[in-house]
Structure formats: structure tokens, C-alpha cells
Design a protein around this motif. Structure first.
Motif, PDB file in Angstrom:
ATOM      1  N   SER A 162      -2.990 -11.011  -2.161  1.00  0.00           N
ATOM      2  CA  SER A 162      -2.752 -10.241  -0.942  1.00  0.00           C
ATOM      3  C   SER A 162      -1.981  -8.964  -1.227  1.00  0.00           C
ATOM      4  CB  SER A 162      -1.954 -11.077   0.071  1.00  0.00           C
ATOM      5  OG  SER A 162      -2.739 -12.102   0.615  1.00  0.00           O
ATOM      6  N   LEU A 163      -1.198  -8.949  -2.293  1.00  0.00           N
ATOM      7  CA  LEU A 163      -0.427  -7.768  -2.672  1.00  0.00           C
ATOM      8  C   LEU A 163      -1.190  -6.907  -3.661  1.00  0.00           C
ATOM      9  CD1 LEU A 163       2.937  -9.691  -3.109  1.00  0.00           C
ATOM     10  CD2 LEU A 163       2.351  -8.170  -1.217  1.00  0.00           C
ATOM     11  N   ALA A 164      -1.984  -7.525  -4.503  1.00  0.00           N
ATOM     12  CA  ALA A 164      -2.765  -6.764  -5.479  1.00  0.00           C
ATOM     13  C   ALA A 164      -3.803  -5.885  -4.785  1.00  0.00           C
ATOM     14  CB  ALA A 164      -3.449  -7.716  -6.463  1.00  0.00           C
ATOM     15  N   ALA A 165      -4.424  -6.388  -3.715  1.00  0.00           N
ATOM     16  CA  ALA A 165      -5.488  -5.634  -3.041  1.00  0.00           C
ATOM     17  C   ALA A 165      -4.981  -4.321  -2.446  1.00  0.00           C
ATOM     18  CB  ALA A 165      -6.152  -6.507  -1.972  1.00  0.00           C
ATOM     19  N   PRO A 166      -3.877  -4.318  -1.667  1.00  0.00           N
ATOM     20  CA  PRO A 166      -3.398  -3.030  -1.156  1.00  0.00           C
ATOM     21  C   PRO A 166      -2.863  -2.118  -2.253  1.00  0.00           C
ATOM     22  CG  PRO A 166      -1.887  -4.792  -0.559  1.00  0.00           C
ATOM     23  CD  PRO A 166      -3.119  -5.444  -1.104  1.00  0.00           C
ATOM     24  N   LEU A 167      -2.365  -2.691  -3.355  1.00  0.00           N
ATOM     25  CA  LEU A 167      -1.929  -1.844  -4.466  1.00  0.00           C
ATOM     26  C   LEU A 167      -3.128  -1.113  -5.066  1.00  0.00           C
ATOM     27  CD1 LEU A 167       0.479  -0.944  -6.205  1.00  0.00           C
ATOM     28  CD2 LEU A 167      -0.072  -2.825  -7.768  1.00  0.00           C
ATOM     29  N   ALA A 168      -4.260  -1.810  -5.174  1.00  0.00           N
ATOM     30  CA  ALA A 168      -5.486  -1.157  -5.663  1.00  0.00           C
ATOM     31  C   ALA A 168      -5.947  -0.076  -4.692  1.00  0.00           C
ATOM     32  CB  ALA A 168      -6.588  -2.202  -5.870  1.00  0.00           C
ATOM     33  N   LEU A 169      -5.860  -0.352  -3.389  1.00  0.00           N
ATOM     34  CA  LEU A 169      -6.236   0.668  -2.409  1.00  0.00           C
ATOM     35  C   LEU A 169      -5.305   1.871  -2.520  1.00  0.00           C
ATOM     36  CD1 LEU A 169      -8.309   1.101  -0.101  1.00  0.00           C
ATOM     37  CD2 LEU A 169      -6.462   0.523   1.481  1.00  0.00           C
ATOM     38  N   ARG A 170      -4.044   1.624  -2.837  1.00  0.00           N
ATOM     39  CA  ARG A 170      -3.094   2.730  -3.035  1.00  0.00           C
ATOM     40  C   ARG A 170      -3.569   3.658  -4.153  1.00  0.00           C
ATOM     41  NH1 ARG A 170       2.342   3.789  -5.422  1.00  0.00           N
ATOM     42  NH2 ARG A 170       3.533   4.818  -3.766  1.00  0.00           N
ATOM     43  N   PHE A 226       0.823  -1.209   0.000  1.00  0.00           N
ATOM     44  CA  PHE A 226       0.000   0.000   0.000  1.00  0.00           C
ATOM     45  C   PHE A 226       0.861   1.265   0.000  1.00  0.00           C
ATOM     46  CE2 PHE A 226      -1.682   3.576   2.390  1.00  0.00           C
ATOM     47  CZ  PHE A 226      -2.728   3.932   1.554  1.00  0.00           C
ATOM     48  N   LEU A 227       1.837   1.311   0.870  1.00  0.00           N
ATOM     49  CA  LEU A 227       2.607   2.545   1.026  1.00  0.00           C
ATOM     50  C   LEU A 227       3.480   2.850  -0.187  1.00  0.00           C
ATOM     51  CD1 LEU A 227       3.692   2.274   4.777  1.00  0.00           C
ATOM     52  CD2 LEU A 227       2.064   3.908   3.795  1.00  0.00           C
ATOM     53  N   PHE A 228       4.194   1.834  -0.673  1.00  0.00           N
ATOM     54  CA  PHE A 228       5.236   2.090  -1.674  1.00  0.00           C
ATOM     55  C   PHE A 228       5.007   1.406  -3.016  1.00  0.00           C
ATOM     56  CE2 PHE A 228       7.171   2.031   2.627  1.00  0.00           C
ATOM     57  CZ  PHE A 228       7.373   3.404   2.752  1.00  0.00           C
ATOM     58  N   GLY A 229       3.948   0.603  -3.113  1.00  0.00           N
ATOM     59  CA  GLY A 229       3.677  -0.076  -4.368  1.00  0.00           C
ATOM     60  C   GLY A 229       4.730  -1.120  -4.688  1.00  0.00           C
ATOM     61  N   HIS A 230       4.836  -1.458  -5.951  1.00  0.00           N
ATOM     62  CA  HIS A 230       5.835  -2.412  -6.440  1.00  0.00           C
ATOM     63  C   HIS A 230       7.177  -1.689  -6.543  1.00  0.00           C
ATOM     64  CE1 HIS A 230       7.847  -5.395  -8.847  1.00  0.00           C
ATOM     65  NE2 HIS A 230       7.898  -4.605  -9.900  1.00  0.00           N
ATOM     66  N   LEU A 231       8.169  -2.150  -5.784  1.00  0.00           N
ATOM     67  CA  LEU A 231       9.469  -1.484  -5.727  1.00  0.00           C
ATOM     68  C   LEU A 231      10.313  -1.874  -6.938  1.00  0.00           C
ATOM     69  CD1 LEU A 231      10.192  -2.018  -1.919  1.00  0.00           C
ATOM     70  CD2 LEU A 231       9.398   0.077  -3.044  1.00  0.00           C
ATOM     71  N   GLU A 232      10.746  -0.902  -7.672  1.00  0.00           N
ATOM     72  CA  GLU A 232      11.590  -1.141  -8.841  1.00  0.00           C
ATOM     73  C   GLU A 232      13.058  -1.002  -8.454  1.00  0.00           C
ATOM     74  OE1 GLU A 232      10.645  -2.155 -11.655  1.00  0.00           O
ATOM     75  OE2 GLU A 232       8.574  -1.548 -11.989  1.00  0.00           O
ATOM     76  N   HIS A 233      13.899  -1.883  -9.005  1.00  0.00           N
ATOM     77  CA  HIS A 233      15.336  -1.779  -8.776  1.00  0.00           C
ATOM     78  C   HIS A 233      15.869  -0.487  -9.379  1.00  0.00           C
ATOM     79  CE1 HIS A 233      16.181  -5.539  -6.838  1.00  0.00           C
ATOM     80  NE2 HIS A 233      15.566  -6.231  -7.779  1.00  0.00           N
ATOM     81  N   ASP A 234      16.794   0.148  -8.656  1.00  0.00           N
ATOM     82  CA  ASP A 234      17.520   1.318  -9.170  1.00  0.00           C
ATOM     83  C   ASP A 234      16.607   2.488  -9.499  1.00  0.00           C
ATOM     84  OD1 ASP A 234      19.873  -0.235  -9.027  1.00  0.00           O
ATOM     85  OD2 ASP A 234      19.466  -1.068 -11.022  1.00  0.00           O
ATOM     86  N   GLU A 235      15.411   2.514  -8.901  1.00  0.00           N
ATOM     87  CA  GLU A 235      14.514   3.652  -9.080  1.00  0.00           C
ATOM     88  C   GLU A 235      14.089   4.170  -7.716  1.00  0.00           C
ATOM     89  OE1 GLU A 235      11.231   3.160 -11.669  1.00  0.00           O
ATOM     90  OE2 GLU A 235      12.402   2.255 -13.294  1.00  0.00           O
ATOM     91  N   PRO A 236      13.920   5.479  -7.574  1.00  0.00           N
ATOM     92  CA  PRO A 236      13.526   6.032  -6.270  1.00  0.00           C
ATOM     93  C   PRO A 236      12.179   5.456  -5.816  1.00  0.00           C
ATOM     94  CG  PRO A 236      14.192   7.770  -7.790  1.00  0.00           C
ATOM     95  CD  PRO A 236      14.082   6.526  -8.597  1.00  0.00           C
ATOM     96  N   VAL A 237      12.059   5.281  -4.508  1.00  0.00           N
ATOM     97  CA  VAL A 237      10.791   4.822  -3.945  1.00  0.00           C
ATOM     98  C   VAL A 237       9.809   5.982  -3.966  1.00  0.00           C
ATOM     99  CG1 VAL A 237       9.650   3.910  -1.890  1.00  0.00           C
ATOM    100  CG2 VAL A 237      11.963   3.146  -2.488  1.00  0.00           C
TER     101      VAL A 237
END
Length: 735
Positions: A495-503, A316-327
Motif C-alpha cells: 500500500s505504501l510502495a504503490a504511491p511511492l511509485a506514482l510519486r 505519494f506527497l513526501f515519500g519515505h521520511l528520513e530522520h533529521d533530513e528535510p522533507v
């Protein structure tokens, strides 16, 4: 491309209108005398099967099954007058497929129809008196003529109440009908007394009551519990499901620490809660967690559940974290609640009900606008029964003030024909947003193989509602790992898709400065989803855009308009589609999404929602068919969108809480276009006395390629009324 942000306040254009003239013309398959003659022997057989043991019949009350003829499923034909005269009381219903003896439609002989099987409670004397009336030759008049609406009558036997499950199970859920206190004042105590006499322990203090049903956890020998099913007001007995929560953490080898942004001091406009397995003692979320509460502080910790809670909160807070990209900066701080703990792993037979009690307490506090739930029973939904988790959550969300995202489950790889791959409880809640997983972020995305499948029940057919990225074997979802230093872990799951949608939902709320309420945000999300040609049973309305601007803004030649208003039961509201002063040019595409929250009838899954909308699209109020008194209409919302291979009922789609459709037409046909909206209210399948207004949200997108300045042209046509809802701050949630 310039950003034309959402046009708001369109509800100010809407106005009440008179109901159109109706010409009732009902054909009946049976005459009253014919129906009585058909049903009399059925009633006699049912009476012979009634138990005479008072321990199984509280206050001598029994329950029988009355099946409606499919021609009478509309609320205006509900036979409440007949039941009232007979001294009988409907206590619930469920869907049933029937081959009627006669019908009024063409080619009915080889067809199967969907109808309602009504559970009717009454004393033995009332049922016997009814049986004597059926076998008599007394005149049939008034409400007694409703006997023609009944296709069949039968017992509700114990064997019809017991669901299949694990042979060695000793923990069960029992659902009990709650007739009125007038009819069965000793119903609850009689049930508990019988259970105890059979050596069954009842978790009465954890029982959940929702509109006419009492959900109870019990522990006992299987044979004894099956004997308990013979208690007359028991509706269903099923083995207690296990918890559907699988740890998702996999540490990435050699992952370097990352830097997360610090929150800006100030008060967030969105109040967000994550209900999960808690957080580990050391975690890298910092002050983005505004509060943390263990609902049962005395319960032991579970490192597995805490890792799951951390992954969900990170998503929810940070979404899908990408390598070498700012959070990316989160859209809001979050309150985290531990509703699952180590006692679950210790095999507490009542833990699912304890967890539900924690969830109830949090939702009852009315402290949060946005909530995520990525856990629940490992139980695919059933068409004929509503589970306690679904019933309670739907009831608590029925005011439309809270948007809750719920993971649909990771059982999509199970057997489809048996129903074991269907969305899991409580993602079938019509007032929650059920989230499935897409396996990739690429343009060629598809449902992740593990993501549970629809359809939901009817109403509530479109489940999942939408999908969001949840990871797959070839493209895992990355989130923060346990530990004080922020490092990356990976996994996959709804479980990860649901908080991403809430984000995304909270991102819209924050982007537009809280000018859109949670119901409006839900409508915007559903409106912006795209299915890319995938089946509705796999992805619902589609995948959510990653870019908030794709939800809240449009480009040249397009206008997106938001209505946030109220409807009165039984009344008609006319909602005009805004148009430029000079009208439309060229072809125009119209997309519309209605969304509302509904009170529910838990005891009647087939008639589950108590609110429904009939929406008629009229392209031009100035055009009438020959001899007509109302402007000509054009089909817009199709019932086929809600059938999904199920047999169509005559009221299919009418009682859904989401209506979503698009159409393309010539601009010259849109002279003065409107949606005429009729709010229907029902109670237990019959007419309702509801007077409270119903909140709704409507999103309309108009696309006219030949009108580059359509957005501004519409604003110019309604000065001082329509206003753009422009961002308060810039928010980037693309990851």
C-alpha cells in the motif's frame, strides 16, 4: 558526470512500410472428415445432458464448451465461419491444457499444450442441427472445413462453474455471459427471476457489465446459489472476497514534530488522485490536498481506513521520511477520494461493489492523469477468470490517457503452491502499473517477504510490473501520522510502495514539464527498472530508481530516445534507431521498451488483450540474406521473457502490453537499424474490424562506451527533428 536528458520527438522518424511477403504453409492434424467422425459422439453425449427446464435456459439458449486444437490458436484460424453457419455464437473463452489425439509438431505424444476453450451459446435446436450434421455424410466445404480445428466438445455443467470457498458463505459473486439480444433477449430478466424463485437476493443495481460479462453480487444460501449455477449462461459462482486493506500505522515513540514544505501557488500540470479510505478530520497535509471528497457522505467514518488513506497520501506527497533530513517537496498537489468508509466494517455484503462503483465514477470523469489504488478484494488472481474489479479498471484505462498504480497485495507469505501468494485483484490489470514492495533501500535490496508474487495471467504475465520501497521489519517505511501537527509513523506494505511509485511517475511528468504523456512516463519507469538478478515473478522488471535523473537522463557514451506515436491496425511502421552521422564505433548495447494500452476481452482471459505488437529488429536495412526480399532480422524480444515456467503458447509474448529487452552487438553491424512494428488487432480470438489508432510509447537506450559524445552526435545527425526534453524545474524525489 554531465546530464544528457531524454531525446524526444523520435516518432517523427517513423514511417509506414509495406507488409512483408508471406508464405502460408499450414499442416493440419486432422482432415475435416476425420474431425467430424471424432466429434460426433462427443456432441451426442453433450446433447443428452442439456437441461429441459425452461427456467434455466433463457430463450432456450444453452452454452457448450468447444476446445480448439493447439495448432489453431492464432486469430487467423479462429473458427468463426463454422459457428456462424451453425447458428452458434461464441460468448467467451479461457485457457485449457490438453493432450491432443494428434499433432503436427515433433515429440507431441508426451507433451501437454495450452489452448483455448471457447464457450459457445446457441438454441437447443441449433445444437441439435449441428449434431445431425456431424453424424451425416454431407460434403464438407468452405467454412465447414474449420471443424478440423476443434479438438473436443462438451457440456458446461453447473459443477464446473462453482469456485471453492468458505463453506458458510452467504454472499457470492455471480458472473453471467451476455449473448446477443438477437439470440437471448430475456437472458438478464430470466436470471433475476430464477434467483428470486430460489430465495436469492440479487444486487442488480450494483452489477457491473464489461464487454459480454455481467458481474453481480448476490446473497443467499449456498445450496441455492449452487443451484443457480445451473442457469445456462452463468459462467462462474464464487464466494464474495473480503477487503484487502490492513492498517499500517505505528506511531514512533518520542518522534519529534517535523516541518513540511508549503506548496507554491500555481496550477499543477499533473492531475493526481488517491483513491483510498479518506483522511482523518485532523491531518498535517495542509494545502497539498487540493480537494477532498467523500464518495458516500452519508456513510460513517472509519478511523482505521482514514489512517490508511493518510499513510498512502503521505507516501505519494513526501515519500519515505528520513530522520533529521528535510522533507522533500512533493511533485504535485493531490485530490483525495474516500471510496471506503465505515459501512465496510459494518459488514455490508455489497460494499466491495459499492467501492468499485465509486472508483468507476472517478475514472469515468477523465479528470486525472495519475491515480493510485492501494486497496481491493483479498483475492489472488485466477488464470481462468477475470474479476469485476480488474475488468472494469482495465476497460476504463484502455485509452492510455491515465497511469494508475495498483498495490499487488501483502499475501506473499501465503502458500505458493496453492496460488494464494499470487498478486491480488485488481493488480492483474494489464493497463495498470502493478507495484510490489522491496524491503530495503540498500543496493542489496530484495522483495519484501509479504509482497505478492507473480506471474500474472497470459497475457499480462509480468506482474508485479515493478517494485518500490515498501518497508520491512528491519527497515520500516515512515510517513505522516494522524493529527494536526506533522509527526512520523511507520509501517510496511505494498500500500505504501504503490504511491511511492506514482510519486516517481508524477515526478518525471513535472520534471519534464508535461512533455511526456502518462503512457510515455510508464514506458520510462519500466525501462529504468533494474532487477538485480531477482526472479521476474518476484520483482517484475525490477526496482524503480530513487533518483529521477536515472530515469530521465544518461551520462557519457549513452543516449536515451523516446517515441510517442500511433499505430494503425494491420499496418506496419518502421521506427529507425537514431545513429550518429559517422555510424557507431565499438560495441553497442541496445535496450528497448515498448508500452501501450489495450482494449480487453473480459470474457476471454486467455485472449484478454485485443491489441498486440509483432516487432522485428533489423540491424541494417542494406543487408539481405541470400535470396531474401526483406532485410535480415535479428532476434530481440524473446518469448521466454513471458513464460515464467508456464507452458509456452505459439503466440506467447505477442499480446503483451509491455515488451522489454536488451542486446549487445558490434557497432559495425548497426548500419541502418530499425524496428519494424506490426499492430495486430483481434476480437474474441478472431480477426477484428478495429480501425482506431493505437497509442504507443517506445524508449530506446543506446550505449557505446567508445563514443563519449553519443548523445550530442545523435542530436547533430537529426537537426530540427530530434530535440532534448530538458527539465523545466529541478525536482528532488530521492526520498
Amino acid at each position: 558526470m554531465p546530464k544528457n536528458y531524454l531525446i524526444g520527438r523520435a516518432e517523427l522518424l517513423a514511417e509506414p512500410v509495406r507488409a512483408p511477403a508471406m508464405k502460408p504453409n499450414k499442416s493440419h492434424p486432422y482432415e475435416p472428415e476425420e474431425a467430424r467422425e471424432r466429434l460426433s459422439p462427443q456432441m451426442d453425449l453433450a446433447l443428452e445432458g442439456l437441461t429441459r427446464d425452461p427456467n434455466f435456459t433463457p430463450d432456450d439458449v444453452h452454452v457448450m464448451r468447444f476446445t480448439l486444437h493447439p495448432a489453431y490458436i492464432a486469430k487467423s484460424y479462429y473458427p468463426d465461419g463454422l459457428f456462424r453457419l451453425a447458428g452458434l455464437e461464441p460468448v467467451g473463452s479461457r485457457e485449457r491444457k490438453v493432450h491432443p489425439d494428434k499433432h503436427v509438431v515433433k515429440d507431441w505424444e508426451e507433451r501437454e499444450f495450452s489452448t483455448s476453450e471457447i464457450f459457445v451459446a446457441g438454441t437447443a435446436k441449433s445444437f441439435r442441427d449441428f449434431g445431425r450434421w456431424l453424424s451425416s455424410d454431407r460434403e464438407i466445404s468452405g467454412a465447414l472445413e474449420e471443424i478440423r480445428e476443434i479438438e473436443s466438445i462438451g457440456l458446461f455443467a453447473a459443477g464446473q462453474k462453482v469456485k471453492a470457498g468458505a463453506a458458510e458463505s452467504s454472499v457470492f459473486e455471480v458472473v453471467v455471459h451476455l449473448p446477443s439480444e438477437r439470440l437471448a433477449p430475456n437472458n438478464r430478466q430470466a436470471f433475476v427471476d430464477l434467483a428470486e424463485s430460489l430465495g436469492i437476493e440479487v444486487g442488480q443495481e450494483l452489477g457491473v457489465e464489461v464487454r459480454g460479462l455481467w458481474f453481480l453480487p448476490v446473497v443467499g444460501e449456498k445450496a441455492a446459489v449452487e443451484r443457480l449455477a445451473a442457469f445456462s449462461t452463468v459462467r462462474v459462482v464464487r464466494p464474495m472476497p473480503t477487503l484487502a486493506l490492513t492498517p499500517v500505522t505505528r506511531l514512533l515513540p518520542g518522534a519529534a514534530p517535523i516541518e513540511i514544505p508549503a506548496p507554491v501557488l500555481g496550477d499543477d500540470s499533473a492531475r493526481v488522485a488517491i483513491l483510498d479510505g479518506g483522511l482523518p478530520p485532523e491531518h498535517p497535509l495542509g494545502s497539498w490536498v487540493s480537494s477532498y471528497r467523500e464518495m458516500d457522505p452519508a456513510a460513517p467514518r472509519s478511523a482505521e481506513y482514514e489512517a490508511h488513506g493518510l499513510a498512502v497520501t503521505s507516501a505519494f506527497l513526501f515519500g519515505h521520511l528520513e530522520h533529521d533530513e528535510p522533507v522533500q517537496r512533493p511533485p504535485a498537489t493531490v485530490s483525495v477520494f474516500r471510496v471506503l468508509d465505515g459501512s465496510t466494517i459494518a459488514d455490508d455484503p455489497y460494499e466491495l461493489y459499492r467501492a468499485l462503483g465509486h472508483i468507476e465514477a472517478i475514472l469515468l470523469s477523465r479528470s486525472f492523469d495519475y491515480v493510485n489504488l492501494s486497496l481491493g478484494p483479498d483475492l489472488p488472481i485466477e488464470d481462468d477468470e477475470v474479476h469485476a474489479w480488474t475488468a472494469l479498471i482495465d476497460d476504463l484505462l484502455s485509452d492510455g490517457e491515465t497511469l494508475m498504480t495498483v498495490a499487488v497485495g501483502n499475501n506473499g507469505n501465503r502458500d505458493k503452491l496453492s496460488g494464494n501468494a499470487r498478486v491480488q485483484v485488481p493488480s492483474d490489470a494489464v493497463n495498470a502499473l502493478a507495484i510490489g514492495s522491496a524491503g530495503s533501500l540498500d543496493a542489496a535490496w530484495a522483495r519484501a517477504p509479504y509482497s505478492a508474487l507473480g506471474p500474472g495471467r497470459t497475457p499480462g504475465t509480468v506482474k508485479p510490473d515493478v517494485v518500490a520501497f515498501g518497508g520491512s521489519d528491519g527497515e520500516e517505511f515512515r510517513f505522516l501520522a494522524p493529527g494536526a501537527s506533522p509527526t512520523i509513523a511507520a509501517g510496511q506494505g505494498t500500500s505504501l510502495a504503490a504511491p511511492l511509485a506514482l510519486r516517481q511517475a508524477v515526478g518525471i511528468h513535472s520534471l519534464l514539464g508535461g512533455q511526456v504523456d502518462p503512457l510515455g512516463v510508464r514506458a520510462l519507469l519500466l525501462h529504468a527498472a533494474r532487477d538485480n538478478g531477482h526472479a521476474r515473478s518476484e520483482v517484475g522488471w525490477g526496482m524503480l530508481p530513487l533518483d529521477l535523473d536515472d530515469i530521465a537522463s544518461v551520462g557519457d557514451g549513452v543516449a536515451r530516445i523516446l517515441y510517442q506515436g500511433e499505430l494503425r491496425p494491420g499496418k506496419y511502421l518502421r521506427a529507425p534507431l537514431p545513429r550518429p552521422i559517422r555510424g557507431f564505433e565499438g560495441d553497442v548495447s541496445v535496450s528497448a521498451t515498448f508500452c501501450f494500452a489495450s482494449p480487453v476481452d473480459t470474457e476471454s482471459p486467455d485472449l484478454y488483450t485485443r491489441a498486440g505488437l509483432e516487432v522485428v529488429f533489423r540491424p541494417d536495412l542494406n543487408k539481405f540474406a541470400k535470396g531474401a526480399k526483406t532485410p535480415a532480422s535479428r532476434s530481440f524480444f524473446s518469448p521466454a521473457a513471458y513464460s515464467d515456467e508456464a507452458l509456452l503458447r505459439a503466440d506467447q509474448g505477442k499480446w503483451e502490453t509491455v515488451l522489454n529487452a536488451s542486446d549487445r552487438m558490434r557497432g559495425t553491424t548497426l548500419g541502418d537499424p530499425v524496428f519494424d512494428i506490426h499492430y495486430n488487432a483481434r476480437d474474441g480470438g478472431g480477426s477484428s474490424r478495429e480501425t482506431a489508432p493505437l497509442k504507443y510509447a517506445l524508449v530506446i537506450t543506446l550505449e557505446a562506451p567508445k563514443m563519449v559524445n553519443l548523445h550530442q552526435d545523435i542530436l547533430d545527425a537529426y537537426p530540427g527533428v530530434l530535440l532534448p526534453i530538458e527539465p523545466i524545474v529541478e525536482i528532488d524525489l530521492t526520498t
